[in-house]
Design a protein around this motif. Structure first.
Motif, short mmCIF file in Angstrom:
data_model
loop_
_atom_site.label_atom_id
_atom_site.label_comp_id
_atom_site.label_asym_id
_atom_site.label_seq_id
_atom_site.Cartn_x
_atom_site.Cartn_y
_atom_site.Cartn_z
N LEU A 198 -6.13 7.42 -7.45
CA LEU A 198 -4.94 7.25 -8.24
C LEU A 198 -5.33 6.87 -9.82
O LEU A 198 -4.92 7.13 -10.84
N HIS B 210 -2.98 6.23 -12.65
CA HIS B 210 -1.86 5.95 -12.67
C HIS B 210 -1.62 4.64 -11.65
O HIS B 210 -2.56 4.54 -10.79
N LYS C 152 5.22 5.06 -6.55
CA LYS C 152 4.83 6.39 -6.29
C LYS C 152 5.30 6.39 -4.68
O LYS C 152 5.15 5.73 -3.97
N MET D 161 4.12 1.12 -2.85
CA MET D 161 4.52 2.54 -2.63
C MET D 161 5.76 2.72 -1.53
O MET D 161 5.86 1.76 -0.92
N ASP E 40 3.44 12.06 -4.02
CA ASP E 40 2.49 11.68 -5.22
C ASP E 40 1.38 11.76 -4.64
O ASP E 40 0.24 11.92 -5.24
#
Ligand code: NAG
Ligand code: NAG
Length: 335
Positions: free
Chosen positions: A128, A154, A159, A182, A213
């Protein structure tokens, strides 16, 4: 009556004492073979006659046995009833041939969950955040890398993490990923009880691909999961998806993955496992958006010790009770 024999294949690094403690129950024997051919010769020559249980200290036993395929299983002594495998994945053992020959197989579930889920979490963060770019660049003396700088990463917060296979490792990873903010969705052949899913949303396979994602692969490798993630599946994924694989390389088609990375359908990847270990697809090695580990998922002193103890515990159960503590699911109906 002669004591049964128990055969240790491969080298124990942590639990030699637990193995030695079985000597009251069985004659403990080893193999001198330096190759699969030599091991098969030992078996056919009768050296291992009387062996009831094999303690397969994989992966160090692999050089001696290779795959437990039909050829190897046919050569094993007729007395053999149990193969106790020192790993969670047992795709190196043809269980249906074992079943036909009346051999029960055990693996190491649970004890691998923490270390493997930790590895998955590390790879999720690395992929990520694009940490691999930095790791590669800093040692070339270019600090963050050549101009233009690599893209920003990110945050995990907010996510959606899709877990394919919410077994022990998947459930452990879910808890860890939630700490990082998450939201977890999952797909499994069978929907878990609400208690076991613990709030993770069950979705169909295609929905998992479309909504994740980040996708984490946590399924075993067998004939029905081989290449489960391939060209068609990459097309169904959310563009810019991040994928991590700590399961087995064979569940994802590497050629198709390299294509999906090159076309930027997949943004970045974290891998601990490969289709043809130790060979790695050149398209993965050359890509800075791919974080690579050499199959280190369970490589900790604590976990390796627990795995050896668990495997030897299965040998002990086999000798004492004729049963295994963790027979593989394909044979659960036989115990
Ligand atoms: C997930 O599905 C598999 C079948 O694909 C099943 O063997 C396994 O038990 C399921 N996991 C749980 C925790 O129910
Ligand atoms: C392969 O593994 C999956 C997931 O655990 C399981 O549902 C399936 O029954 C297995 N298939 C075979 C052929 O063993």
């Amino acid at each position: 009556m002669a004591k049964p024999k128990a055969l240790l294949l491969g080298k124990l690094d942590h639990a030699q004492n637990s193995w030695n403690a079985l000597s009251g129950l069985a004659e403990l024997v080893t193999s001198n073979a330096r190759s699969r051919d030599e091991f098969i010769k030992e078996c056919i020559g009768g050296m291992h006659d009387g062996v009831v249980a094999i303690c397969d200290r994989a992966p160090s036993s692999l050089a001696t046995t290779g795959r437990y395929d039909e050829q190897l299983i046919e050569a094993l002594p007729k007395s053999l009833k149990f193969i106790c495998h020192n790993g969670a994945g047992y795709d190196n053992i043809d269980v249906s041939v074992c079943t036909a020959r009346g051999i029960l197989v055990s693996n190491c579930p649970k004890v691998v969950d923490e270390a493997t889920a930790d590895t998955a979490m590390f790879l999720i963060l690395a992929a990520l955040r694009g940490f691999n770019n930095g790791i590669m660049a800093i040692r070339t003396g270019t600090w963050k890398g050549a101009v233009p700088p690599p893209p920003l990463g990110h945050d995990p917060q907010g996510k959606t993490l899709g877990i394919l296979g919410l077994g022990g490792i998947g459930q452990n990873l879910k808890v860890k990923a939630e700490v990082f903010g998450m939201n977890v969705i999952y797909h499994n052949r069978t929907k878990l009880s609400d208690e076991m899913a613990a709030g993770a949303e069950f979705v169909g396979f295609d929905e998992l691909l479309a909504r994740s994602d980040v996708l984490s692969l946590n399924i075993p490798l067998n004939s029905s999961t081989r290449n489960m993630i391939s060209t068609q599946e990459f097309r169904k994924m959310k563009p810019g998806i991040v994928i991590v694989n700590t399961a087995r390389g064979g569940v994802m088609d590497e050629d198709a993955l390299v294509e999906a990375l090159n076309s930027e359908r997949v943004c970045s990847v974290g891998l601990d496992v490969y289709q043809q270990e130790p060979a790695i697809h050149p398209g993965l090695i050359s890509n800075p958006h791919v974080c690579l580990l050499p199959h280190m998922g369970t490589s900790t002193v604590e976990t390796k010790t627990k795995m050896e103890d668990w495997t030897i515990g299965n040998v002990r159960a086999a000798l004492e009770t004729g049963k295994l503590n963790s027979v593989v699911p394909e044979q659960a109906h036989l115990l």
